[in-house]
Scaffold this motif. Structure first.
Motif: not given
Length: 262
Positions: A137-144, A147-151, A170-171, A179-182
């Motif tokens: 729930d905490s994943i942001t556009v910046r994380h994607v 490449h810091q989402t953890g996905l 994340p972060g 997956e994050a970019f998708h």
């Protein structure tokens, strides 16, 4: 996400050429220090020799100086069985090289105030297979984009029930993730109402006059696409068993039209 482009549609911006070695960090060479990168006869022979050595059926090369294509060359074939030659308008798939282009589109959306770097993705679009975990729930556009989402990059095809879940907060670390970019793609489509063909066309391809590029398979361009090849046990190039764009493009297009979706 798979982009298709020809050298006619290519564009380079900026004033440097980046040269990367296997063991050294990339070095930046000002264009003013380079007379020309147009291959001479010996370099042309080297290209053909390398293609033969590594069993590469087809290559397209363009040299761009001062924002203009000053030379381009076509080598080999796009389909080893039919012998169709590589041409100026042959389309190549760029796979994950779409990520920096899509990231540019996202930055344009940020400039336009459509989204924000710190927007949480779940606030706009929540995938049906997203695991119930506060990290997700905490994943942001910046994380994607960083490449810091953890996905994961992609979940295992062997486990169709696998939920999408971050492996770390994340972060706090880096991990490459398709997956994050998708997921971010779905967020951008939801925000704009534009699909993955219209979105980059509006914010990147049309403004840059890149008229022969697309993020998606298009029926009227299918005959210009290269085929994938592999090298068999005898060291010979052959058509790959999986030709995703050629085999699945039409099917996906039919489903999209039936569902009324881009």
């Amino acid at each position: 996400m798979a982009i298709q482009f020809s050298r006619r549609g290519a564009l380079m911006t900026g004033g440097a050429i980046f040269v990367a070695g296997c063991t050294q960090a990339p070095k930046t060479i000002p264009l003013s220090d380079i007379d020309s990168w147009v291959p001479n006869e010996a370099q042309d022979a080297q290209i053909r020799s390398a293609m033969e050595k590594f069993q590469v059926p087809g290559v397209g090369i363009a040299v761009i100086e001062d924002g203009a294509v000053i030379w381009n060359g076509n080598y080999g074939v796009s389909n080893i069985e039919t012998g169709a030659p590589i041409r100026d308008d042959t389309l190549f798939q760029a796979a994950s090289l779409t990520k920096p282009l899509f990231a540019y589109v996202v930055l344009r959306l940020i400039d336009a105030g459509v989204i924000n770097l710190n927007d949480r993705l779940v606030e706009t679009y929540r995938p049906h297979d997203l695991a119930d975990h506060p990290w997700n729930d905490s994943i942001t556009v910046r994380h994607v984009l960083t490449h810091q989402t953890g996905l994961p990059n992609w979940r295992s095809a062997d486990d169709e029930t696998a939920l999408l879940e971050a492996a770390f907060e994340p972060g706090t670390a880096h991990a490459y993730s398709g997956e994050a970019f998708h997921w971010l793609q779905q967020v951008c489509e939801t925000k704009t109402g534009l699909g993955l063909h219209a979105l980059p066309d509006k914010y990147l391809f049309t403004p840059a006059d890149m008229t022969d590029m697309s993020m998606l398979w298009l029926a009227d361009r299918a005959h210009r696409e290269v085929h994938g090849h592999v090298v068999n046990d005898n060291g010979e190039a052959r058509l790959a068993d999986l030709q995703f764009a050629h085999e699945q493009g039409q099917r996906l297009d039919e489903v999209a039209n039936r569902w009324g979706r881009p």
